[in-house]
Motif scaffolding. Sequence first.
Motif, PDB file in Angstrom:
ATOM      1  N   THR A 102       0.842  -1.193   0.000  1.00  0.00           N
ATOM      2  CA  THR A 102       0.000   0.000   0.000  1.00  0.00           C
ATOM      3  C   THR A 102       0.878   1.244   0.000  1.00  0.00           C
ATOM      4  N   ARG A 103       0.333   2.327  -0.530  1.00  0.00           N
ATOM      5  CA  ARG A 103       1.021   3.618  -0.485  1.00  0.00           C
ATOM      6  C   ARG A 103       0.596   4.409   0.758  1.00  0.00           C
ATOM      7  N   GLN A 104      -0.435   3.917   1.448  1.00  0.00           N
ATOM      8  CA  GLN A 104      -0.891   4.600   2.659  1.00  0.00           C
ATOM      9  C   GLN A 104       0.199   4.552   3.733  1.00  0.00           C
ATOM     10  N   LYS A 105       0.174   5.538   4.619  1.00  0.00           N
ATOM     11  CA  LYS A 105       1.184   5.610   5.672  1.00  0.00           C
ATOM     12  C   LYS A 105       0.672   5.146   7.028  1.00  0.00           C
ATOM     13  N   THR A 106      -0.655   5.095   7.213  1.00  0.00           N
ATOM     14  CA  THR A 106      -1.193   4.850   8.551  1.00  0.00           C
ATOM     15  C   THR A 106      -1.889   3.505   8.717  1.00  0.00           C
ATOM     16  N   MET A 108      -3.188  -0.533   6.590  1.00  0.00           N
ATOM     17  CA  MET A 108      -3.323  -1.438   5.449  1.00  0.00           C
ATOM     18  C   MET A 108      -4.806  -1.761   5.312  1.00  0.00           C
ATOM     19  N   PRO A 109      -5.455  -1.361   4.211  1.00  0.00           N
ATOM     20  CA  PRO A 109      -6.893  -1.624   4.052  1.00  0.00           C
ATOM     21  C   PRO A 109      -7.193  -3.130   4.057  1.00  0.00           C
ATOM     22  N   ASN A 112      -8.273  -5.369   0.901  1.00  0.00           N
ATOM     23  CA  ASN A 112      -7.285  -6.047   0.067  1.00  0.00           C
ATOM     24  C   ASN A 112      -7.278  -7.558   0.293  1.00  0.00           C
ATOM     25  N   PHE A 137       4.638  -1.152   3.155  1.00  0.00           N
ATOM     26  CA  PHE A 137       4.220   0.243   3.059  1.00  0.00           C
ATOM     27  C   PHE A 137       5.250   0.963   2.188  1.00  0.00           C
ATOM     28  N   THR A 139       5.434   3.888   0.686  1.00  0.00           N
ATOM     29  CA  THR A 139       5.787   5.280   0.970  1.00  0.00           C
ATOM     30  C   THR A 139       6.740   5.367   2.159  1.00  0.00           C
ATOM     31  N   SER A 161      -9.540  -1.573   8.388  1.00  0.00           N
ATOM     32  CA  SER A 161      -8.130  -1.579   8.027  1.00  0.00           C
ATOM     33  C   SER A 161      -7.293  -2.018   9.228  1.00  0.00           C
TER      34      SER A 161
END
Length: 198
Positions: A102-106, A108-109, A112, A137, A139, A161
């Motif tokens: 994931t590109r998210q920082k906070t 993991m959805p 998925n 992650f 990012t 998430s």
Amino acid sequence: MVQYPSKLAGHHLAHRSQSQGKTNFANRGMSFEKMLNETNSYYLIKGMAVIHKKPTPVQIVKVDYPQRSRAKIVEAYFRQASTTDYSGVYKGHYIDFEAKETRQKTAMPLKNFHPHQIEHMGQVLEQDGICFALLHFSTLQETYLLPAEALIQSFQEHWKSLPIEFIREKGYLITLGAFPSVPYLEIIEEHLIGGNSK
């Protein structure tokens, strides 16, 4: 298509520099899946483990032949729901895991992951297999091994998430390297095979 490493690939991998420091930028821009596939090739060549990406079963329905030598698949369907991404054997232990990026920082959805994958992971645990998720992650350039028990629990509790704080608490940070790129066997050896689990 599943690609297996050749002797030539092993020669190439064996001569990659391993003398880089802890800060490694060699993997930037490389997809997590490619990093894992290279890691598994390294483990196979070194005789450490036999772990492969599972092929997705597809039923080909229609093929177009514009030229005799250039067949083109124009219609195909998944034959059955796939389970997890990777499986194999390490020191006599069955290994089964899913890999997500994931590109998210906070967080993991959890969208998925699919219910049949979670069910499969539970079945692997019931047979005393080693099962987990590798969560990358991109990012943050952080990768974690999260044991399947923690993932199954959060899925059953209908979380949206997995917060990164939860992953850091329940999982294990993997320090990415030059080769192998994603040295997850070290975590398995230290924490999941009679080791100090959380």
